[in-house]
Design a protein around this motif. Structure first.
Motif, PDB file in Angstrom:
ATOM      1  N   CYS A 191       0.815  -1.192   0.000  1.00  0.00           N
ATOM      2  CA  CYS A 191       0.000   0.000   0.000  1.00  0.00           C
ATOM      3  C   CYS A 191       0.847   1.238   0.000  1.00  0.00           C
ATOM      4  N   HIS A 192       0.168   2.380   0.048  1.00  0.00           N
ATOM      5  CA  HIS A 192       0.834   3.658   0.022  1.00  0.00           C
ATOM      6  C   HIS A 192       1.226   4.150   1.400  1.00  0.00           C
ATOM      7  N   ILE A 193       1.053   3.358   2.447  1.00  0.00           N
ATOM      8  CA  ILE A 193       1.300   3.837   3.788  1.00  0.00           C
ATOM      9  C   ILE A 193       2.774   4.173   3.967  1.00  0.00           C
ATOM     10  N   VAL A 194       3.653   3.289   3.534  1.00  0.00           N
ATOM     11  CA  VAL A 194       5.081   3.515   3.658  1.00  0.00           C
ATOM     12  C   VAL A 194       5.660   3.664   2.266  1.00  0.00           C
ATOM     13  N   ALA A 195       6.356   4.745   2.014  1.00  0.00           N
ATOM     14  CA  ALA A 195       6.914   4.991   0.690  1.00  0.00           C
ATOM     15  C   ALA A 195       8.040   4.009   0.411  1.00  0.00           C
ATOM     16  N   SER A 196       8.102   3.557  -0.826  1.00  0.00           N
ATOM     17  CA  SER A 196       9.157   2.639  -1.230  1.00  0.00           C
ATOM     18  C   SER A 196       9.654   3.048  -2.603  1.00  0.00           C
ATOM     19  N   ALA A 197      10.952   3.396  -2.667  1.00  0.00           N
ATOM     20  CA  ALA A 197      11.498   3.898  -3.919  1.00  0.00           C
ATOM     21  C   ALA A 197      11.524   2.811  -4.986  1.00  0.00           C
ATOM     22  N   ASN A 198      11.588   1.550  -4.575  1.00  0.00           N
ATOM     23  CA  ASN A 198      11.688   0.467  -5.527  1.00  0.00           C
ATOM     24  C   ASN A 198      10.335  -0.095  -5.940  1.00  0.00           C
ATOM     25  N   GLN A 199       9.256   0.464  -5.437  1.00  0.00           N
ATOM     26  CA  GLN A 199       7.922  -0.053  -5.703  1.00  0.00           C
ATOM     27  C   GLN A 199       7.355   0.652  -6.925  1.00  0.00           C
ATOM     28  N   GLU A 200       7.189  -0.092  -8.010  1.00  0.00           N
ATOM     29  CA  GLU A 200       6.650   0.515  -9.220  1.00  0.00           C
ATOM     30  C   GLU A 200       5.988  -0.555 -10.074  1.00  0.00           C
ATOM     31  N   PRO A 201       4.706  -0.458 -10.399  1.00  0.00           N
ATOM     32  CA  PRO A 201       3.804   0.569  -9.858  1.00  0.00           C
ATOM     33  C   PRO A 201       3.267   0.161  -8.498  1.00  0.00           C
ATOM     34  N   LYS A 202       2.720   1.099  -7.763  1.00  0.00           N
ATOM     35  CA  LYS A 202       2.168   0.810  -6.449  1.00  0.00           C
ATOM     36  C   LYS A 202       0.753   0.258  -6.598  1.00  0.00           C
ATOM     37  N   PRO A 203       0.452  -0.870  -5.934  1.00  0.00           N
ATOM     38  CA  PRO A 203      -0.890  -1.433  -6.042  1.00  0.00           C
ATOM     39  C   PRO A 203      -1.910  -0.560  -5.342  1.00  0.00           C
ATOM     40  N   GLU A 204      -3.115  -0.608  -5.841  1.00  0.00           N
ATOM     41  CA  GLU A 204      -4.188   0.169  -5.221  1.00  0.00           C
ATOM     42  C   GLU A 204      -4.531  -0.417  -3.853  1.00  0.00           C
ATOM     43  N   LEU A 205      -4.715   0.446  -2.890  1.00  0.00           N
ATOM     44  CA  LEU A 205      -5.090  -0.002  -1.554  1.00  0.00           C
ATOM     45  C   LEU A 205      -6.596  -0.210  -1.518  1.00  0.00           C
ATOM     46  N   THR A 206      -7.020  -1.386  -1.089  1.00  0.00           N
ATOM     47  CA  THR A 206      -8.433  -1.739  -1.029  1.00  0.00           C
ATOM     48  C   THR A 206      -8.845  -2.008   0.413  1.00  0.00           C
ATOM     49  N   THR A 207     -10.152  -2.079   0.636  1.00  0.00           N
ATOM     50  CA  THR A 207     -10.662  -2.401   1.968  1.00  0.00           C
ATOM     51  C   THR A 207     -10.159  -3.761   2.433  1.00  0.00           C
ATOM     52  N   ALA A 208     -10.089  -4.728   1.522  1.00  0.00           N
ATOM     53  CA  ALA A 208      -9.616  -6.066   1.885  1.00  0.00           C
ATOM     54  C   ALA A 208      -8.157  -6.028   2.333  1.00  0.00           C
ATOM     55  N   LYS A 209      -7.332  -5.229   1.670  1.00  0.00           N
ATOM     56  CA  LYS A 209      -5.923  -5.142   2.050  1.00  0.00           C
ATOM     57  C   LYS A 209      -5.765  -4.422   3.385  1.00  0.00           C
ATOM     58  N   VAL A 210      -6.592  -3.390   3.611  1.00  0.00           N
ATOM     59  CA  VAL A 210      -6.574  -2.716   4.910  1.00  0.00           C
ATOM     60  C   VAL A 210      -6.949  -3.707   6.012  1.00  0.00           C
ATOM     61  N   ALA A 211      -7.965  -4.530   5.763  1.00  0.00           N
ATOM     62  CA  ALA A 211      -8.384  -5.520   6.753  1.00  0.00           C
ATOM     63  C   ALA A 211      -7.252  -6.497   7.069  1.00  0.00           C
ATOM     64  N   GLU A 212      -6.497  -6.886   6.050  1.00  0.00           N
ATOM     65  CA  GLU A 212      -5.368  -7.789   6.276  1.00  0.00           C
ATOM     66  C   GLU A 212      -4.308  -7.133   7.162  1.00  0.00           C
ATOM     67  N   LEU A 213      -4.037  -5.865   6.910  1.00  0.00           N
ATOM     68  CA  LEU A 213      -3.053  -5.146   7.724  1.00  0.00           C
ATOM     69  C   LEU A 213      -3.534  -4.990   9.164  1.00  0.00           C
ATOM     70  N   LEU A 214      -4.826  -4.746   9.339  1.00  0.00           N
ATOM     71  CA  LEU A 214      -5.387  -4.641  10.688  1.00  0.00           C
ATOM     72  C   LEU A 214      -5.301  -5.976  11.424  1.00  0.00           C
ATOM     73  N   GLU A 215      -5.591  -7.050  10.720  1.00  0.00           N
ATOM     74  CA  GLU A 215      -5.526  -8.380  11.324  1.00  0.00           C
ATOM     75  C   GLU A 215      -4.105  -8.690  11.788  1.00  0.00           C
ATOM     76  N   VAL A 216      -3.125  -8.386  10.951  1.00  0.00           N
ATOM     77  CA  VAL A 216      -1.737  -8.710  11.277  1.00  0.00           C
ATOM     78  C   VAL A 216      -1.238  -7.891  12.460  1.00  0.00           C
ATOM     79  N   SER A 217      -1.629  -6.617  12.515  1.00  0.00           N
ATOM     80  CA  SER A 217      -1.076  -5.729  13.544  1.00  0.00           C
ATOM     81  C   SER A 217      -1.798  -5.810  14.883  1.00  0.00           C
TER      82      SER A 217
END
Length: 222
Positions: free
Chosen positions: A21-47
């Protein structure tokens, strides 16, 4: 002692943020994937699980990661019901088991507190009105004055160490006048309120940390 049995590494979660996601910038990330509700949920679950285990020891980095993930959901306009549904469908079980009902409730409260805090300071979101009204009514009624009390004190220069729970609950400026006295609260209720105060303050800290350094900001107009 925590009921959780699995301890995901914080650096793994940070890597997940960088990759997905776009939360943490990464110079080597190209292109950046779109952040979705499902991906946010995964990050919430992990943290969430690690944050629960770490917060009692005073280690807040993993809690801040949970806040960052919640903030990302707010920014993309993910509603509370949509996040709750995505979390219920998340295949990852960071604890090594399904969460207990009280753990699910605590996670939902934390997300709501981040949303209420971001709403209180006017943080931008792609669907401001829709996101604002999706915090459950009972949580809004109970915690919105509490949130605004912490926000007010942070803006007046209070630190996390100088914030006092009983002062916040005693009424007056930013207080919650109808909150039960300390003698009437259970130890669990006091612990939840104390954790909530910390989470709200750290949400504001996360926002502060994202500001550019003073030297990079526009000079004040005469």
């Amino acid at each position: 002692a925590s009921a959780f049995t699995a301890r995901p590494h914080a650096r793994c979660f940070s890597g997940c943020l960088q990759r997905r996601c776009h939360i943490v910038a990464s110079a080597n990330q190209e292109p950046k994937p779109e952040l979705t509700t499902a991906k946010v949920a995964e990050l919430l679950e992990v943290s969430f699980v690690r944050a629960c285990m770490d917060v009692s020891s005073g280690y807040v980095d993993t809690l801040k990661l949970f806040i960052v993930a919640s903030k990302a959901g707010y920014e993309i306009g993910a509603t509370i019901p949509a996040l709750s549904l995505a979390l219920s469908m998340c295949e990852t079980q960071t604890a090594g088991r399904p969460l207990m009902e009280e753990e699910v409730d605590l996670r939902a409260l934390w997300i709501a507190l981040v949303y209420l805090t971001l709403e209180a300071v006017g943080h931008p979101t792609s669907h401001a009105a829709e996101v604002g009204v999706t915090v459950p009514g009972d949580q809004r009624v109970k915690f919105e004055p509490f949130v605004r009390g912490v926000v007010s004190r942070k803006q007046r220069g209070f630190t996390l160490q100088s914030l006092k729970l009983e002062e916040l609950l005693s009424g007056g400026d930013g207080g919650v006048g109808d909150a039960p006295d300390a003698a009437e609260r259970t130890p669990l209720e006091t612990a939840v309120l104390s954790q909530s105060m910390r989470l709200i303050f750290l949400t504001l800290t996360v926002l502060d940390e994202e500001l550019p350094p003073p030297s990079a900001r526009e000079p004040p107009k005469p």
